[in-house]
Design a protein around this motif. Structure first.
Motif, PDB file in Angstrom:
ATOM      1  N   THR A  75       0.807  -1.225   0.000  1.00 14.10           N
ATOM      2  CA  THR A  75       0.000   0.000   0.000  1.00 14.10           C
ATOM      3  C   THR A  75       0.838   1.272   0.000  1.00 14.10           C
ATOM      4  O   THR A  75       0.291   2.371  -0.117  1.00 14.10           O
ATOM      5  N   LEU A  76       2.155   1.160   0.098  1.00 16.32           N
ATOM      6  CA  LEU A  76       3.026   2.332  -0.004  1.00 16.32           C
ATOM      7  C   LEU A  76       3.157   2.817  -1.446  1.00 16.32           C
ATOM      8  O   LEU A  76       3.587   3.940  -1.688  1.00 16.32           O
ATOM      9  N   ASP A  82      -4.081   0.971  -9.622  1.00 18.02           N
ATOM     10  CA  ASP A  82      -4.059   0.871 -11.089  1.00 18.02           C
ATOM     11  C   ASP A  82      -3.476  -0.477 -11.505  1.00 18.02           C
ATOM     12  O   ASP A  82      -3.973  -1.116 -12.441  1.00 18.02           O
ATOM     13  N   PHE A  83      -2.429  -0.910 -10.826  1.00 16.29           N
ATOM     14  CA  PHE A  83      -1.810  -2.189 -11.143  1.00 16.29           C
ATOM     15  C   PHE A  83      -2.779  -3.332 -10.862  1.00 16.29           C
ATOM     16  O   PHE A  83      -2.929  -4.253 -11.674  1.00 16.29           O
ATOM     17  N   MET A  84      -3.458  -3.266  -9.723  1.00 14.28           N
ATOM     18  CA  MET A  84      -4.411  -4.315  -9.379  1.00 14.28           C
ATOM     19  C   MET A  84      -5.547  -4.378 -10.395  1.00 14.28           C
ATOM     20  O   MET A  84      -5.978  -5.466 -10.800  1.00 14.28           O
ATOM     21  N   PRO A 103      -4.980   2.333   6.321  1.00 17.23           N
ATOM     22  CA  PRO A 103      -6.374   1.909   6.189  1.00 17.23           C
ATOM     23  C   PRO A 103      -7.139   2.626   5.095  1.00 17.23           C
ATOM     24  O   PRO A 103      -8.085   2.064   4.529  1.00 17.23           O
ATOM     25  N   GLY A 104      -6.751   3.851   4.775  1.00 20.62           N
ATOM     26  CA  GLY A 104      -7.442   4.575   3.706  1.00 20.62           C
ATOM     27  C   GLY A 104      -7.264   3.885   2.374  1.00 20.62           C
ATOM     28  O   GLY A 104      -8.223   3.698   1.609  1.00 20.62           O
ATOM     29  N   VAL A 105      -6.036   3.505   2.067  1.00 18.35           N
ATOM     30  CA  VAL A 105      -5.753   2.789   0.820  1.00 18.35           C
ATOM     31  C   VAL A 105      -6.434   1.428   0.836  1.00 18.35           C
ATOM     32  O   VAL A 105      -7.074   1.018  -0.142  1.00 18.35           O
ATOM     33  N   LEU A 106      -6.314   0.723   1.942  1.00 18.68           N
ATOM     34  CA  LEU A 106      -6.936  -0.593   2.064  1.00 18.68           C
ATOM     35  C   LEU A 106      -8.443  -0.503   1.850  1.00 18.68           C
ATOM     36  O   LEU A 106      -9.038  -1.327   1.135  1.00 18.68           O
ATOM     37  N   GLY A 107      -9.066   0.498   2.448  1.00 20.56           N
ATOM     38  CA  GLY A 107     -10.510   0.666   2.299  1.00 20.56           C
ATOM     39  C   GLY A 107     -10.919   0.899   0.861  1.00 20.56           C
ATOM     40  O   GLY A 107     -11.922   0.336   0.390  1.00 20.56           O
ATOM     41  N   GLN A 108     -10.161   1.720   0.136  1.00 18.39           N
ATOM     42  CA  GLN A 108     -10.474   1.971  -1.278  1.00 18.39           C
ATOM     43  C   GLN A 108     -10.350   0.697  -2.106  1.00 18.39           C
ATOM     44  O   GLN A 108     -11.178   0.432  -2.984  1.00 18.39           O
ATOM     45  N   ILE A 109      -9.311  -0.087  -1.831  1.00 21.88           N
ATOM     46  CA  ILE A 109      -9.111  -1.338  -2.566  1.00 21.88           C
ATOM     47  C   ILE A 109     -10.297  -2.273  -2.367  1.00 21.88           C
ATOM     48  O   ILE A 109     -10.812  -2.865  -3.329  1.00 21.88           O
ATOM     49  N   TYR A 117      -9.198 -11.562  -1.901  1.00 20.66           N
ATOM     50  CA  TYR A 117      -8.805 -12.121  -0.603  1.00 20.66           C
ATOM     51  C   TYR A 117      -7.785 -11.159  -0.022  1.00 20.66           C
ATOM     52  O   TYR A 117      -6.952 -10.606  -0.749  1.00 20.66           O
ATOM     53  N   VAL A 118      -7.841 -10.938   1.288  1.00 20.55           N
ATOM     54  CA  VAL A 118      -6.879 -10.039   1.926  1.00 20.55           C
ATOM     55  C   VAL A 118      -6.337 -10.692   3.188  1.00 20.55           C
ATOM     56  O   VAL A 118      -7.080 -11.349   3.933  1.00 20.55           O
TER      57      VAL A 118
END
Length: 230
Positions: A75-76, A82-84, A103-109, A117-118
């Motif tokens: 997440t850094l 975009d890659f995902m 958590p902000g990035v994780l939440g958007q994903i 799966y995470v």
């Protein structure tokens, strides 16, 4: 994206799938028992170019079910989503490994449905992170990531390396309360090879055995849907 390694085929990293594992470079934690110390810094990672990764995945279409993005800390990377999305467009399922610090990035994903799966590493009580991982960490960010995963409906697991003083019975009880209802909690023994701090286990007051790890898993089993020991 900056990648520092690849495992071309894995049968164990993505539950129920044959996948490959992509290791991103760079991490904001310095866990003493880290088994990928060469990935902590962009300067020490052996960089694999994006176009090579994409070409490799195109060649594996139909042979691989999924792709695992791990680290380091994925997440850094600013272009992670975009890659995902590009990988999803190729027809692969995606598993994301994270330390939960963003958590902000994780939440958007998770909101965008980019991860099938995470898995989140849970090192210790969030209040102890800054001390234990030798990096500035806001405890609330770790707690928010936990809750974000639990609320997402995305299949998931939490993983804990049983190392003292990060984990003991009291710390584990507090974590269990925060993970109530989680799909899976995986416990693993701290291995004494290839660590960021090679003498970590030698300096430890307590070194947990396999039996200790199994006891921790049993302690947590009433709080989550499933526990495993790896």
């Amino acid at each position: 994206m900056v990648f520092g390694g690849i495992q071309k085929t894995s049968l164990i990293d993505f539950p129920g799938r044959v996948g490959c594992v992509l290791f991103t470079a760079g991490c904001n934690f310095k866990c003493p028992y880290c088994h990928n110390p060469e990935l902590l810094s962009f300067s020490t990672a052996q960089v694999i170019k994006n176009n090579w990764v994409m070409s490799f995945l195109k060649e594996r279409t139909g042979f691989l079910d999924g792709v695992v993005i791990t680290g380091g800390e994925p997440t850094l990377h600013k272009d992670l989503m975009d890659f995902m999305a590009a990988i999803k467009d190729m027809g692969f399922e995606l598993k994301l490994d994270t330390n939960g610090s963003r958590p902000g990035v994780l939440g958007q994903i998770l909101e965008k449905g980019l991860a099938d799966y995470v898995a989140m590493d849970l090192k210790t009580d969030p209040a102890l992170y800054a001390e234990m991982v030798a990096s500035p960490v806001e405890p609330e960010k770790i707690r928010t990531s936990i809750q974000t995963i639990l609320d997402s409906g995305t299949p998931h697991e939490f993983r804990t390396t049983c190392a003292h003083p990060m984990i003991d019975a009291d710390i584990l009880a507090g974590l269990a309360d925060q993970l109530s209802g989680a799909d899976l909690w995986v416990f693993q023994e701290c291995q004494g090879t290839r660590m960021l701090e090679p003498d970590f286990l030698e300096k430890a007051e307590i070194v947990y055995t396999r039996e200790d790890v199994e006891a921790f898993a049993a302690q947590a089993s009433s709080c989550v849907k499933e526990v495993r020991v790896r």
